[in-house]
Each structure stands twice: as C-alpha cells, then as structure tokens.
Design an enzyme around this catalytic site. Structure first.
Site, mmCIF file in Angstrom:
data_model
loop_
_atom_site.group_PDB
_atom_site.id
_atom_site.type_symbol
_atom_site.label_atom_id
_atom_site.label_comp_id
_atom_site.label_asym_id
_atom_site.label_seq_id
_atom_site.Cartn_x
_atom_site.Cartn_y
_atom_site.Cartn_z
ATOM 1 N N HIS A 24 0.834 -1.220 0.000
ATOM 2 C CA HIS A 24 0.000 0.000 0.000
ATOM 3 C C HIS A 24 0.858 1.254 0.000
ATOM 4 O O HIS A 24 0.545 2.220 0.698
ATOM 5 C CB HIS A 24 -0.913 0.081 1.231
ATOM 6 C CG HIS A 24 -1.728 -1.134 1.515
ATOM 7 N ND1 HIS A 24 -2.295 -1.366 2.745
ATOM 8 C CD2 HIS A 24 -2.099 -2.151 0.740
ATOM 9 C CE1 HIS A 24 -2.958 -2.496 2.708
ATOM 10 N NE2 HIS A 24 -2.848 -2.997 1.497
ATOM 11 N N GLU A 80 -8.909 -8.796 4.735
ATOM 12 C CA GLU A 80 -7.932 -8.306 3.745
ATOM 13 C C GLU A 80 -7.190 -9.486 3.110
ATOM 14 O O GLU A 80 -6.867 -10.478 3.764
ATOM 15 C CB GLU A 80 -6.956 -7.303 4.394
ATOM 16 C CG GLU A 80 -6.204 -6.520 3.325
ATOM 17 C CD GLU A 80 -5.473 -5.282 3.834
ATOM 18 O OE1 GLU A 80 -5.367 -5.088 5.059
ATOM 19 O OE2 GLU A 80 -5.011 -4.501 2.976
ATOM 20 N N HIS A 221 1.715 -10.962 10.708
ATOM 21 C CA HIS A 221 2.914 -10.547 9.956
ATOM 22 C C HIS A 221 4.120 -10.589 10.890
ATOM 23 O O HIS A 221 4.042 -10.122 12.036
ATOM 24 C CB HIS A 221 2.798 -9.099 9.461
ATOM 25 C CG HIS A 221 1.697 -8.850 8.484
ATOM 26 N ND1 HIS A 221 1.734 -9.293 7.180
ATOM 27 C CD2 HIS A 221 0.529 -8.174 8.613
ATOM 28 C CE1 HIS A 221 0.629 -8.895 6.551
ATOM 29 N NE2 HIS A 221 -0.121 -8.228 7.397
#
Ligand code: FEO
Length: 394
Positions: A24, A80, A221
């Site tokens: 992003h 997401e 993550h």
C-alpha cells in the site's frame, strides 16, 4: 521451509514474502510474512491464511502435518487479502470446513469470495476445538471494520492478526531469534504506517485483552512474540495515546538549496533548545520511513520552494500520506523559498492545518537567504518552540 511448532499441537504454516517491497505504498524493505497457524485438536483449525500466490506453500506445510480435507474450521480474523487470499482454495479442498468470522467479516468475505460456509461469531463467543478453545474479540479498525482477535486460553496464545505485526521476511519465527531492535523498529514502522489512525480502537482492543493471561502473541505478519511481550504491549499502550516527546522532524525538498538552508536554520533552533532533531528529504527517504521518525515527534516542520505556483510534488506526496495517517497532538511549521509567486508556504501550512496540527509561525524567503536572514529564522523558530515545548526532552 517446514511448519514450525509454536506450542504443543499448534504450528506456524504461513507464507514468507521475501520479495515484497511495497505494501500500500509502504516501503517494506525487509519483505513480509503472512502467518497462518494450524491447531491440531479434535477439530482441526486453521487460523488465518496467506496471500493467494503463497497458497501452495501453506497447503504443503499443512499437508506435512494433516490431510487438508480434514480441516474443520478456518478462523478468518480479517478479510484483507493478505490473510484471506487462500480461502477459496482451502474451502475447495476441505468442503466441510466452516469459515469462522465476525459479522463484518462474513459481509466482506462474501463480497470477495462469494457464498461459502460461514460461521459468524462475536465478542464473547467461544469455539470448542476439543482440548482447546478459541475466544473471540472483535477489534474493528485494527485494521479494517471486520477485524477480530482469537485467544486460546489453554495455551495462552493470542492470535492477534494485524495487531502487533511487523513486515519482516525471515526464516526465524520468534522475537528472540532476531535482534530485538530490528523487531521493534519494524513494529514501530508498522504502527506508524498502518495502525496510527486507529489509536482509540487500539486502546479498546488492549483493554479487551487485558484480562487474558497471554504467554504468546502470534500476529499475522513477522515474528511471534514470546519474549518481548512487555516491550510490544508497552509500546502499543504508548503509541495508541499519541503520546509525543520533545523531538522534531524537519522534512523538506529543495530546488536550488535555499529551502535546504532554511531547513538547516530551523533544525538549529531545535538543537539550540536541546531538542533531538532529524532532517529528511522525501527524495532520499521513503515517506513510510519519515512516518516512523515522527511516530513520537511533537514537532513536524515542512519546507518546500514554490514550483509552478505550488509546492514540490515530493512534499505534496508526503503531506497527503501524513494527512491520511492523521497523527494527533503535533505542532507544525511551514517554510520555503521562492522566486516570485511564493505560494508554497501557505499551501504547506494549509495541509498542516488540515492535519489538525497546532502551528508555529511560518517562514518564507525570496531567492537565496543570507546568513543574517537564516540567523533571524533560527531566532524566530526558537521563540515559537518556547510556546509549545514540553517539560521533558528526549
Ligand atoms: Fe495484514 Fe489488514 O492486512
């Protein structure tokens, strides 16, 4: 890479994105990972999945432990696609599997992947897996409206999804296997560039899990927190309040070095006041790294010369990014040089005002400022700093 056991019967089976450098618009210079976790119990449960192109890596890791068709539940903590991309493929291979998600999660997943076998859960709901269970806490806007956390009380593991993540691709899986300053630096960068607008929601999430006895935080993550929990929980507690320290970041770009000279004079004022100062140019430093530098900085000074009745595009890009991430409780200042029109400083100041910053007096010089003008600028900024200075320094 094989699955990695994180507790008895619980394995990391995610994917590592070694080449990722842009998430992003965020510079992910260390790559990233998408962590999925397999719980082997009476009900075989997969917590989250991976980006679609890493689906086969994840399936191979699962298959080395259990037949993929035996998965009973896939807990989708977040819609997401970096965590849900493999859902259609897993659903095909495990036709009886239920996809456990929040109400907003079901809405979002339907819009991404159509009608699948969804099981909707809310805060306070629990799912019995056999010897273990998962308790769910909805955490809207950490990072999307659908987000939730899953806590396994028997193993004291919090599957936190995006919260507490770091963009790091590594074959090490735990926070004590890498230098802690690297893990914390990436956690700070992740917070500054992804989580920062949602401080109030982070506060609510921290409060919701404060009653849990957490031994391990397994985010979606980066590395798993098993040693440095006090550091990461303490940092989130601080970051979510938008607490700042007496630190300044001077961001500028320049055409013929006049605005660069002004940046130096502005920085000198902070140094004279004993305030730690960083000078950055968005041509040299990525805007996502500039955001990390100003995560706790009280002062943000932005300089641009005038180009075609406007500010330089590099400064405009930084300000657009800054405004979106909406750091609170800051003091801003605009400065810049010009040849004739001189519009850039007012435009920069307007953007800082839209960020909600308190403003110090701006400064603007035509053509090349001489030593006398630069000394006057330093003196002006020193006077302005005194109006906003905090009692403590870094
Ligand atoms: Fe890692 Fe909001 O996805």
């Amino acid at each position: 890479m094989k699955p990695v056991q994180i507790a008895d019967g619980i394995y990391w089976v995610g994917g590592i994105d070694w080449r990722l450098r842009n998430f992003h618009g965020y510079l992910t210079q260390r790559g990233s990972s998408y962590n999925a976790y397999l719980i082997i119990d009476e009900k075989v449960t997969l917590v989250d999945s991976v980006k679609s192109y890493l689906t086969q890596d994840m399936l191979d890791r699962i298959a080395s432990l259990v037949d993929v068709s035996k998965i009973d539940y896939l807990v989708a903590n977040h819609v997401e696609m970096d965590h849900s991309g493999a859902i259609p493929e897993v659903a095909k291979l495990a036709p009886n599997m239920q996809i456990v998600c929040s109400p907003k999660g079901a809405e979002g997943l339907r819009m991404h992947y159509g009608e699948l076998n969804y099981k909707v859960v809310k805060t306070g709901d629990s799912l019995n897996l056999g010897k273990r269970s998962l308790n769910f806490v909805q955490t809207p806007m950490v990072h999307w409206p659908d987000n939730m956390l899953s806590f396994c009380p028997e193993e004291k593991i919090l599957f936190s999804n995006d919260a507490f993540g770091q963009h790091i691709a590594t074959s090490e899986r735990f926070d004590d296997e890498l230098p802690v300053h690297i893990v914390m630096e990436e956690a700070a960068k992740y917070y500054a560039n992804i989580v920062l607008p949602y401080g109030n929601q982070v506060k609510a999430a921290l409060s919701a899990v404060s009653g849990f006895e957490i031994k391990t935080i397994a985010p979606s993550h980066g590395v798993i927190w098993r040693k440095h929990l006090p550091e990461i929980l303490g940092s989130y507690t601080k970051w979510c309040t938008n607490e700042t320290v007496s630190k300044a970041v001077v961001v500028y770009d320049t055409m013929w070095d006049s605005t660069a000279k002004m940046a130096g004079a502005v920085a000198e004022a902070f140094e004279n006041c004993g305030i730690l100062t960083t000078i950055v140019n968005p041509q040299d430093s990525h805007i996502s790294d500039i955001m990390t530098s100003l995560l706790s900085a009280r002062f943000v000074c932005v300089g641009s010369p005038t180009l075609n009745n406007n500010m330089l595009p590099s400064v405009a890009a930084f300000l657009t990014y800054l405004k979106g991430l909406a750091p609170k409780g800051r003091v801003g200042m605009a400065f810049g040089s010009y040849g004739w029109g001189g519009q850039s400083v007012a435009l920069v100041e307007d953007e800082l005002r839209k960020c909600g910053f308190d403003l110090m007096q701006s400064a603007r010089f035509q053509y090349i400022p001489d030593g006398e003008k630069l000394a006057a600028l330093t003196a002006q900024v020193e006077e302005e700093i005194k109006k906003f200075i905090l009692p403590e320094t870094v």
